[in-house]
Design an enzyme around this catalytic site. Sequence first.
Site, mmCIF file in Angstrom:
data_model
loop_
_atom_site.group_PDB
_atom_site.id
_atom_site.type_symbol
_atom_site.label_atom_id
_atom_site.label_comp_id
_atom_site.label_asym_id
_atom_site.label_seq_id
_atom_site.Cartn_x
_atom_site.Cartn_y
_atom_site.Cartn_z
ATOM 1 N N LYS A 1 0.854 -1.194 0.000
ATOM 2 C CA LYS A 1 0.000 0.000 0.000
ATOM 3 C C LYS A 1 0.879 1.229 0.000
ATOM 4 C CE LYS A 1 -4.438 0.801 0.696
ATOM 5 N NZ LYS A 1 -5.402 -0.080 0.100
ATOM 6 N N GLY B 1 -20.113 7.127 3.595
ATOM 7 C CA GLY B 1 -19.128 7.270 2.513
ATOM 8 C C GLY B 1 -19.847 7.363 1.184
ATOM 9 N N GLY C 1 -18.086 8.065 -1.744
ATOM 10 C CA GLY C 1 -17.035 8.024 -2.769
ATOM 11 C C GLY C 1 -17.381 6.950 -3.790
ATOM 12 N N ASN C 2 -16.374 6.488 -4.511
ATOM 13 C CA ASN C 2 -16.596 5.500 -5.567
ATOM 14 C C ASN C 2 -17.352 4.266 -5.046
ATOM 15 O OD1 ASN C 2 -15.606 2.822 -6.709
ATOM 16 N ND2 ASN C 2 -15.074 4.185 -8.378
ATOM 17 N N ALA C 3 -16.855 3.658 -3.971
ATOM 18 C CA ALA C 3 -17.450 2.404 -3.497
ATOM 19 C C ALA C 3 -18.834 2.643 -2.900
ATOM 20 C CB ALA C 3 -16.533 1.751 -2.476
ATOM 21 N N GLY C 4 -18.947 3.612 -2.003
ATOM 22 C CA GLY C 4 -20.215 3.865 -1.318
ATOM 23 C C GLY C 4 -21.325 4.233 -2.297
HETATM 24 N N1 GLU Z 1 -7.381 0.244 -2.946
HETATM 25 C C1 GLU Z 1 -8.165 -0.917 -3.167
HETATM 26 C C2 GLU Z 1 -8.140 -1.810 -1.942
HETATM 27 O O1 GLU Z 1 -7.885 -1.359 -0.842
HETATM 28 C C3 GLU Z 1 -7.779 -1.645 -4.440
HETATM 29 C C4 GLU Z 1 -6.367 -2.153 -4.482
HETATM 30 C C5 GLU Z 1 -5.954 -2.696 -5.826
HETATM 31 O O2 GLU Z 1 -6.758 -2.730 -6.734
HETATM 32 O O3 GLU Z 1 -4.786 -3.065 -5.943
HETATM 33 O O4 GLU Z 1 -8.438 -2.964 -1.997
#
Ligand code: GLU
Length: 430
Positions: free
Chosen positions: A102, A214, A216-219
């Site tokens: 990350k 949230g 954002g994209n996911a929410g």
């Molecule tokens: N940021 C997203 C996660 O936390 C996606 C990570 C990715 O696609 O590598 O799972």
Amino acid sequence: MNPYQNALTQLKCAQKILNFDDNIFRILSEPKRILEVAIPVKMDDGSIKVFKGFRSQFNDARGPFKGGIRFHPRVSRDEVKALSMWMTWKCAILDLPLGGSKGGVVVDPKKLSSRELEELSRGYIRAIYKYLGQDQDVPAPDVYTNAEIMAWMLDEYEKLIGHHEPAMITGKPLSLGGSRGRDIATALGAYYIITETVKRKKIIPKNTRVIIQGAGNAGSNLAILLSKDGFKIIAMADSKGGVLNPKGLNVKNLLARKEKNGTVLDFEGAKNIKSNKFLEIPCDILVPAALENVITRKNARKIKTKFIFEVANGPVVPEADSILFKRKIEVVPDILTNAGGVTVSYFEQVQGAQNYYWEEKEVFQKLEKKMKEAYLAVLSLAEKYKTDMRTGALILALLRVIEAMKKEAGSKNFKTNLYKKKLELKIPFN
Ligand code: GLU
């Protein structure tokens, strides 16, 4: 409330059940490599600002490191460490041939101009590019980063190495080798997990109140998917606060308004709710889809729901986990629920490496199959060991990661009591 300490507490909890020895615990407690960089950016007013960036490469026993990059003022060394550990588990749970990593930059991207943001994104890649690549470490979007930022990062990387390598980053625009469906993949993965739970528990969507923290994209994509199935989305929140309508919100109108005004607040027919009270709204399904550490010892007893689906990474802290478990509130963990994003990232990487791209239908079918298999495997381990689903998920991840570490090191080097007592190593669906 340090996310890295939380991640270690979760690991300890799984260690108690699996009984693997402390040597393994020590290896799995620290990232294999952590980069800390300074990124100078020339601001629009002519001054130079220096931003701090991190990349934590946690474990690559199962394949190249994989994980997003977050741009947020609260990014810290310990936060990226925790998130990279969770990425390792997530990829293993979905049985992807990838490790976990990350990245993050300490910045409020909302305060930067588009040019400054581009400079920062390119500067971050220049600082760490030697440690990236399709066979080494593959970044992706995370909180406050998106396809446009991935495009700048890919371009910078390809300029430095002097040739194309689209599979070095995922979550790119389609025109640069992105995958169909990647934009909604996190939400869709969570939707498949919720659908499996609905089937298992015989829940009727139209009688089910959902609240989502949230937008954002996911929410927001999850709100759209669930409302199409008839779920009642009664409340949604963004970083400024939330709105509640017990009869159900019109999700399409709400998101259109958010797009225009930058917030969900003051939505017609709904009541504004303060952020600190939002998670206590009575509901059947609670979806934290923003940041970590939002459900703690302080509010875990006040939460009135039946299920929590963690779309954010790390929203429930370990102390809250045990309170919720005792209260029989089922927490479906982040490392399973939000793994749709990285799963389609993996598909994107495969497509990019082959230079052959799939239709959207194929991406969705493959994602659904992966999510369901992982859900059933986690559930069966949680039931077998009589624990919560987080520990079940961790057990599955650890069995797979430790197995790879064992094979990688050669049994001679690893024979010192991998397990204190003999384990049943049968992994469902393996
Ligand atoms: N940021 C997203 C996660 O936390 C996606 C990570 C990715 O696609 O590598 O799972």
